[in-house]
Design a protein around this motif. Structure first.
Motif, PDB file in Angstrom:
ATOM      1  N   ARG A 530       1.029  -1.142   0.003  1.00  0.00           N
ATOM      2  CA  ARG A 530       0.014  -0.050   0.149  1.00  0.00           C
ATOM      3  C   ARG A 530       0.899   1.150   0.004  1.00  0.00           C
ATOM      4  O   ARG A 530       2.030   1.061   0.740  1.00  0.00           O
ATOM      5  CB  ARG A 530      -1.033  -0.033   1.340  1.00  0.00           C
ATOM      6  N   PRO A 531       0.349   2.263  -0.763  1.00  0.00           N
ATOM      7  CA  PRO A 531       1.220   3.506  -0.551  1.00  0.00           C
ATOM      8  C   PRO A 531       1.179   4.140   0.697  1.00  0.00           C
ATOM      9  O   PRO A 531       0.472   3.860   1.475  1.00  0.00           O
ATOM     10  CB  PRO A 531       0.319   4.644  -1.460  1.00  0.00           C
ATOM     11  N   GLN A 532       2.585   4.748   0.818  1.00  0.00           N
ATOM     12  CA  GLN A 532       2.638   5.570   2.237  1.00  0.00           C
ATOM     13  C   GLN A 532       1.866   6.521   2.501  1.00  0.00           C
ATOM     14  O   GLN A 532       1.650   7.640   1.617  1.00  0.00           O
ATOM     15  CB  GLN A 532       4.081   5.930   2.444  1.00  0.00           C
ATOM     16  N   LEU A 533       0.890   6.748   3.789  1.00  0.00           N
ATOM     17  CA  LEU A 533       0.181   7.788   3.928  1.00  0.00           C
ATOM     18  C   LEU A 533       0.410   8.452   5.455  1.00  0.00           C
ATOM     19  O   LEU A 533       0.840   7.589   6.221  1.00  0.00           O
ATOM     20  CB  LEU A 533      -1.288   7.238   4.100  1.00  0.00           C
ATOM     21  N   PRO A 534      -0.128   9.572   5.637  1.00  0.00           N
ATOM     22  CA  PRO A 534       0.061  10.186   6.816  1.00  0.00           C
ATOM     23  C   PRO A 534      -0.759   9.625   7.900  1.00  0.00           C
ATOM     24  O   PRO A 534      -1.943   9.036   7.264  1.00  0.00           O
ATOM     25  CB  PRO A 534      -0.071  11.785   6.809  1.00  0.00           C
ATOM     26  N   ALA A 535      -0.640   9.823   8.969  1.00  0.00           N
ATOM     27  CA  ALA A 535      -1.369   9.294  10.132  1.00  0.00           C
ATOM     28  C   ALA A 535      -2.979   9.683   9.845  1.00  0.00           C
ATOM     29  O   ALA A 535      -3.925   8.892  10.193  1.00  0.00           O
ATOM     30  CB  ALA A 535      -0.906   9.831  11.506  1.00  0.00           C
ATOM     31  N   ALA A 536      -3.046  11.058   9.480  1.00  0.00           N
ATOM     32  CA  ALA A 536      -4.285  11.643   9.515  1.00  0.00           C
ATOM     33  C   ALA A 536      -5.214  10.735   8.408  1.00  0.00           C
ATOM     34  O   ALA A 536      -6.364  10.719   8.615  1.00  0.00           O
ATOM     35  CB  ALA A 536      -4.381  13.004   9.023  1.00  0.00           C
ATOM     36  N   HIS A 537      -4.603  10.095   7.543  1.00  0.00           N
ATOM     37  CA  HIS A 537      -5.253   9.364   6.511  1.00  0.00           C
ATOM     38  C   HIS A 537      -5.753   7.775   7.210  1.00  0.00           C
ATOM     39  O   HIS A 537      -6.314   7.243   6.176  1.00  0.00           O
ATOM     40  CB  HIS A 537      -4.857   9.465   5.151  1.00  0.00           C
ATOM     41  N   LEU A 538      -5.022   7.515   8.124  1.00  0.00           N
ATOM     42  CA  LEU A 538      -5.116   6.188   8.780  1.00  0.00           C
ATOM     43  C   LEU A 538      -5.772   5.910   9.658  1.00  0.00           C
ATOM     44  O   LEU A 538      -6.368   4.693  10.217  1.00  0.00           O
ATOM     45  CB  LEU A 538      -3.575   5.730   8.791  1.00  0.00           C
ATOM     46  N   VAL A 539      -6.311   6.872  10.543  1.00  0.00           N
ATOM     47  CA  VAL A 539      -7.016   6.715  11.810  1.00  0.00           C
ATOM     48  C   VAL A 539      -8.470   6.058  11.807  1.00  0.00           C
ATOM     49  O   VAL A 539      -8.876   5.506  12.486  1.00  0.00           O
ATOM     50  CB  VAL A 539      -7.188   8.045  12.562  1.00  0.00           C
ATOM     51  N   HIS A 540      -9.021   6.178  10.409  1.00  0.00           N
ATOM     52  CA  HIS A 540     -10.234   5.387  10.316  1.00  0.00           C
ATOM     53  C   HIS A 540     -10.106   4.260   9.581  1.00  0.00           C
ATOM     54  O   HIS A 540     -11.165   3.537   9.062  1.00  0.00           O
ATOM     55  CB  HIS A 540     -11.212   6.431   9.690  1.00  0.00           C
ATOM     56  N   ASP A 541      -8.756   3.973   9.115  1.00  0.00           N
ATOM     57  CA  ASP A 541      -8.606   2.849   8.176  1.00  0.00           C
ATOM     58  C   ASP A 541      -9.218   1.447   8.819  1.00  0.00           C
ATOM     59  O   ASP A 541      -8.762   0.985   9.919  1.00  0.00           O
ATOM     60  CB  ASP A 541      -7.074   2.467   7.848  1.00  0.00           C
ATOM     61  N   PRO A 542     -10.051   0.904   8.120  1.00  0.00           N
ATOM     62  CA  PRO A 542     -10.560  -0.355   8.701  1.00  0.00           C
ATOM     63  C   PRO A 542      -9.554  -1.545   9.132  1.00  0.00           C
ATOM     64  O   PRO A 542      -9.654  -2.187  10.101  1.00  0.00           O
ATOM     65  CB  PRO A 542     -11.501  -1.113   7.808  1.00  0.00           C
ATOM     66  N   ASP A 543      -8.695  -1.895   8.374  1.00  0.00           N
ATOM     67  CA  ASP A 543      -7.525  -2.883   8.369  1.00  0.00           C
ATOM     68  C   ASP A 543      -6.631  -2.375   9.573  1.00  0.00           C
ATOM     69  O   ASP A 543      -6.451  -3.256  10.560  1.00  0.00           O
ATOM     70  CB  ASP A 543      -6.607  -2.982   7.281  1.00  0.00           C
ATOM     71  N   LEU A 544      -6.330  -1.065   9.683  1.00  0.00           N
ATOM     72  CA  LEU A 544      -5.405  -0.699  10.768  1.00  0.00           C
ATOM     73  C   LEU A 544      -6.282  -0.822  12.212  1.00  0.00           C
ATOM     74  O   LEU A 544      -5.847  -1.234  13.149  1.00  0.00           O
ATOM     75  CB  LEU A 544      -5.152   0.768  10.602  1.00  0.00           C
TER      76      LEU A 544
END
Length: 607
Positions: A530-544
């Motif tokens: 997956r592409p590198q993303l800042p934390a702000a784009h990941l806080v609601h990521d379902p896999d994370l």
């Protein structure tokens, strides 16, 4: 068990002060290398005679500039060679260095310099000079300001050339064990910092006790000189104790100002210490980096098996030490030997290749992590202490380490568990009180006993386990008391989680705020293409979210359902010292965090 006393292994020094060791060593063994000094990326050796000459020359300069016996001089800098040089030069003339964290705010700097009545200040760089300069009009007794990066040491040495050496030695001869060595301000999770008054005797007893009892740490193998790379902040009591113990034990001491793995690991490889003293964060980072590397090379399975083997091997040795087992079986020894070359040697190589012992303090280390390092050939002696106890008050002893505890009292001291579970300490390492604050002193010092504010328990072997802070206990609206520390540490052990703070005071259940470990996140994304993303784009990521939820579920197995984390929120930002959410020693400022994230906390309790 409610109380345990361990007999002393050293006698408290009847005379003298901390600087005496520098000059005694120069006379006894002038050619012995006692420090390493890094310049332009290259490490150079400093002998006993050379260091004593530098201390003497700087002490003469300080006298020439008007620093007098008993005066206080602030030192605001990262960990570096010149800090140790100033410490011993100031101690040589009976002055008292007052450490200041280089990240301190303007008001914190003003408070410390004003409360301690400093007459001079040493700073590292121009930014710190400007910080002090901005409050200098409110510090009428501050007469001198020296900047290390602007040639302060050379200038002071030049100023002192006309001062007789004997004048320094007469000052040094007047220093006694009960003289004040330093005033260290507590970082404080609430309120203004308090100045802990520590004497030369406190430091000498603490350092000499550690060196004598943990002799295997402070010595090296055949053909090796004991050495340690100090990367703890010298503004913290743990770092100062390491500095003093290394000088008194003639251990080669190097300085590294940056705790980040990218800066620290190359210097560990270059300096090659025989032991290190750190905080759990350092050992967690070493482990996480090793596992990420194994995963990137497609060796996750073998690495995880090596971890399991190391843990079982260390547990078997621990059981044998306490008489509850026969030790590692023949099969386990063979399996352990297989992974020695494949995994364990590489982990040690990442720390310079010569490290066999380490000491950890500041916060709790997970039992499993400690067992892994032990099984990998690095015995980590976890301990516990406060600024008020001059660093270590307890530590795991050699040959009888019990991982998951902070060990037994250091020799010559007593640990007592009060009726409410508070840990009390007694011994020659306990401080004499807070500067200018008799009320706070009376609140914690009672007939020579230090009431720590920490909660703990002693097991049947006299090993202490810290269970929390009295002031940090959460009480939910249904009256359930929850100590947050163990849960937070367990969640934080997940490679994707950087920080965890529990909330729940006067609320129906316990919840958590989490931040992300961006090194772990970068690796996690890479391994999934997956592409590198800042934390702000990941806080609601379902896999994370699912990964983090597994960490929370695992932590909840430690406690009852009423104490478990019911829900959590992943935050895009880190809790940082700059934002006022961490102390300089990386402890959570819980009230500040709850205030800063009041909306997020409220959302955790929305129906």
């Amino acid at each position: 068990m409610r109380e345990i006393t361990v007999p002393p292994v050293v006698v408290a020094a009847p005379v003298g002060g901390l600087a005496d060791a520098v000059f005694h060593h120069a006379q006894e063994d002038p050619g012995r290398v006692v420090l390493g000094r890094k310049s332009d990326g290259v490490w150079a050796d400093v002998t006993s005679a050379e260091f004593a000459a530098e201390v003497l020359a700087l002490a003469k300069g300080l006298l020439a500039q008007g620093v007098r016996f008993g005066e206080r001089v602030a030192v605001m800098s990262r960990t570096r060679y010149e800090w140790t040089l100033f410490d011993f030069a100031l101690w040589a003339i009976g002055a008292q260095p007052v450490p200041v964290y280089p990240t301190s705010s303007v008001e914190q700097v003003h408070w410390i310099l004003q409360d301690s009545d400093c007459t001079a200040c040493v700073v590292e760089d121009e930014d710190q000079a400007m910080t002090v300069g901005s409050v200098i009009e409110r510090l009428p007794h501050l007469r001198r300001l020296w900047q290390l990066d602007a040639g302060a040491v050379d200038a002071l040495v030049a100023d002192g050339r006309g001062v007789a050496e004997d004048l320094v030695h007469r000052h040094r001869a007047a220093v006694t064990p009960d003289a004040v060595a330093t005033v260290i301000y507590t970082s404080g999770t609430t309120g203004r910092p308090k100045g802990c008054v520590l004497t030369h005797g406190n430091f000498m007893y603490e350092a000499d006790t550690m060196v004598a009892r943990w002799e295997s740490v402070f010595q090296a193998g055949p053909g090796e000189q004991p050495s340690t790379l100090l990367f703890l902040p010298l503004a913290h009591v743990f770092g100062r104790m390491v500095e003093v113990a290394a000088v008194r034990a003639r251990v080669k001491l190097g300085h590294q100002p940056v705790l980040a793995a990218a800066e620290l690991l190359p210097d560990l490889a270059a300096f090659r210490p025989t032991f290190v003293l750190g905080v759990p964060y350092v050992f967690e980072k070493v482990f996480a980096a090793a596992r990420r590397k194994a995963e990137a090379e497609g060796r996750t399975g073998p690495f995880d098996r090596a971890v399991e083997t190391a843990v079982r091997y260390a547990e078997a040795r621990e059981q044998k030490a306490f008489g509850t087992g026969p030790g590692p079986s023949a099969g386990l020894r063979m399996e352990h030997q297989l992974f020695e070359r494949l995994v364990y040697g590489k982990v040690r190589e990442a720390m310079g290749g010569r490290v066999r012992h380490a000491m950890s303090g500041g916060s709790a280390m997970s039992r499993r992590l400690g067992l892994f390092f032990d099984g990998a050939g690095i015995t980590v002696f976890e301990g516990y202490g406060l600024t008020e106890s001059c660093a270590a008050a307890t530590a795991n002893p050699p040959g009888a380490t019990k991982y998951g505890t902070v060990g037994r009292p250091i020799p010559g001291s007593t640990v007592h568990i009060a009726e409410d579970g508070e840990v009390w300490l007694h011994g020659d390492h306990v401080f004499s009180g807070y500067l200018n604050d008799p009320r706070s002193t009376e609140a914690v010092l009672r007939d020579g006993w230090l009431a720590t504010g920490d909660l703990g328990r002693l097991d049947e072997d006299g090993y202490l386990t810290i269970t929390g802070r009295k002031k940090e206990i959460l009480v939910t609206s249904n009256g359930k008391s929850v100590s947050p520390t163990a849960l937070e540490e367990r969640v934080r052990s997940h490679p994707l989680v950087a920080q965890c703070v529990l909330v729940g005071n006067d609320r129906p259940y316990v919840a958590a705020l989490l931040t992300l470990d961006m090194e772990g996140i970068a690796h996690w994304l890479s391994m999934r293409g997956r592409p590198q993303l800042p934390a702000a784009h990941l806080v609601h990521d379902p896999d994370l979210t699912a990964e983090v939820r597994r960490a929370v579920v695992a932590a909840n197995t430690l406690v009852s359902q009423a104490e478990a984390i019911r829900t959590f929120r992943v935050l895009a930002e880190q809790f940082t010292e700059e934002r006022g959410l961490l102390t300089p020693s990386l402890k959570l400022k819980r009230r500040a965090i709850e205030k800063a994230y009041a909306q997020e906390v409220a959302a955790l309790y929305q129906p």
